[in-house]
Design a protein around this motif. Structure first.
Motif, mmCIF file in Angstrom:
data_model
loop_
_atom_site.group_PDB
_atom_site.id
_atom_site.type_symbol
_atom_site.label_atom_id
_atom_site.label_comp_id
_atom_site.label_asym_id
_atom_site.label_seq_id
_atom_site.Cartn_x
_atom_site.Cartn_y
_atom_site.Cartn_z
ATOM 1 N N ASN A 74 -4.240 -1.297 -14.429
ATOM 2 C CA ASN A 74 -3.938 -1.259 -13.364
ATOM 3 C C ASN A 74 -3.304 -1.580 -12.619
ATOM 4 O O ASN A 74 -2.413 -0.427 -11.850
ATOM 5 N N LYS A 78 -1.006 1.640 -10.632
ATOM 6 C CA LYS A 78 -0.902 1.672 -9.578
ATOM 7 C C LYS A 78 1.212 1.495 -9.106
ATOM 8 O O LYS A 78 1.874 1.666 -8.342
ATOM 9 N N LYS A 176 -5.691 10.144 -8.522
ATOM 10 C CA LYS A 176 -5.934 10.197 -7.142
ATOM 11 C C LYS A 176 -7.719 11.039 -7.016
ATOM 12 O O LYS A 176 -8.118 10.226 -5.778
ATOM 13 N N GLY A 179 -9.804 6.710 -8.928
ATOM 14 C CA GLY A 179 -8.912 5.526 -9.326
ATOM 15 C C GLY A 179 -9.128 5.281 -10.405
ATOM 16 O O GLY A 179 -8.258 5.318 -11.212
ATOM 17 N N TYR A 180 -9.122 4.119 -10.468
ATOM 18 C CA TYR A 180 -8.733 3.350 -11.700
ATOM 19 C C TYR A 180 -9.187 2.624 -12.110
ATOM 20 O O TYR A 180 -10.824 3.020 -12.476
ATOM 21 N N ASP A 182 -11.941 0.036 -14.494
ATOM 22 C CA ASP A 182 -13.145 -0.887 -13.803
ATOM 23 C C ASP A 182 -12.557 -2.099 -14.666
ATOM 24 O O ASP A 182 -13.759 -2.622 -15.416
#
Length: 320
Positions: A74, A78, A176, A179-180, A182
């Protein structure tokens, strides 16, 4: 626009070095930047290696402490503002692997996540066999397999029910939108990419596999001795969240739209070997039979008390 190749590194310096060197050898540097994220594993030589890399295409980040695989991935996603390719450190890429994946994504805007073909039996893109170890014969190398796949493939993209995380192209649009990964649930890894892709599918997007890109995956070293425990626990979570996934997976294996392509790969691996083709057909029929029975027993398991015992009994019968 460039993409970012993200490789989390933890342990096994030889595999890490081999993976990085294969990326540098077989990837057009105009297409990518390589992001290595050091998750502070137990081997100081890994940190020493990444800290001494001097290459304009490579960016190195080191976590302040060991965060685990999913949080590390992640961080990489990011840090990037582009499309990304997540690549395990126990992989070897081959010539044109990235070029062909990028071309496929340009031609198919509906595809949000993409896999190449691979040797690893648990992937939808396993070649030449599904659900069977695809060992490379002594007469061939990993690089040879890349050449064979390019010859056999046509740049065709198959829609598949799930993506394997060993080499996973993800559009920025998908990140987008959903999300990323879990990290709270999947921690050190296994199942996080499946969960992510199911969320992508729920948004109406598709997953794909391109037939002229090949990445060798050793498999297992990303998890070490914890692999089985992680696999069992996280598989249960994924199947509880997405109850239709097993059915989709089995139906893909039964239908196997890749049969002709897999056969071409086999013919190039073993030219003129009729026995190899015979074994291919036998394995194809075996896997289809097993998958059909599993599909039925999964349905039984859901609606009939004691269905789990019935399923286990049928599996034992199949193995005889």
């Amino acid at each position: 626009m460039k993409i970012d190749i993200i490789i989390p590194v933890y342990s096994n310096l030889k595999e890490i070095r081999d993976c990085v060197e294969s990326v540098l050898k077989y990837s057009d540097r105009a297409l990518y930047d390589l992001i290595l994220i050091n998750d502070r594993g137990p081997e100081p030589e890994v940190t020493e290696y990444v800290n001494h890399i001097k290459d304009p295409n490579i960016k190195v980040y080191t976590n302040g402490m060991n965060l685990g695989f999913v949080k590390t991935v992640n961080i990489g996603m990011k840090l990037s503002e582009h499309d990304v390719v997540l690549l395990n450190s126990d992989t070897l890429v081959t010539e044109n692997w990235l070029d062909n994946m990028i071309t496929a994504m340009k031609k198919h805007p509906e595809i949000m996540c993409l896999n190449p073909t691979t040797n690893y039996k648990f992937c939808m893109g396993a070649i030449p066999y599904f659900r069977k170890e695809n060992e490379i014969p002594d007469t061939l190398s990993v690089d040879d397999m890349g050449v064979i796949v390019e010859k056999a493939g046509r740049g065709k993209v198959y829609e598949i029910p799930e993506i394997s995380g060993f080499c996973m192209y993800i559009r920025r649009e998908a990140l987008k939108s959903v999300g990323y990964f879990d990290a709270d649930t999947f921690g050190k890894g296994y199942g996080e990419e499946t969960d992510f892709c199911e969320r992508v599918k729920l948004k109406g997007y598709k997953l794909g596999l391109v037939d002229n890109s090949y990445v060798y995956h050793k498999g297992g070293s990303s998890f070490g001795s914890e692999k089985l425990k992680l696999k069992n626990t996280h598989t249960q979570i994924v199947h509880q969240r997405y109850k239709g996934l097993v059915k989709e997976r089995l139906e893909f294996i039964i239908d196997n739209p890749m049969t002709d392509f897999q056969k071409k790969v086999l013919e190039l691996m073993y030219p003129g070997d009729k026995e190899a083709l015979k074994k291919f057909e036998m394995n194809l029929n075996k896997v289809r039979k097993e998958s059909k029975i599993q599909l039925v027993t999964e349905m039984i398991f859901k609606v009939i008390p004691g269905g789990a015992k019935i399923r286990s009994g049928l599996k034992r019968i199949l193995k005889r």
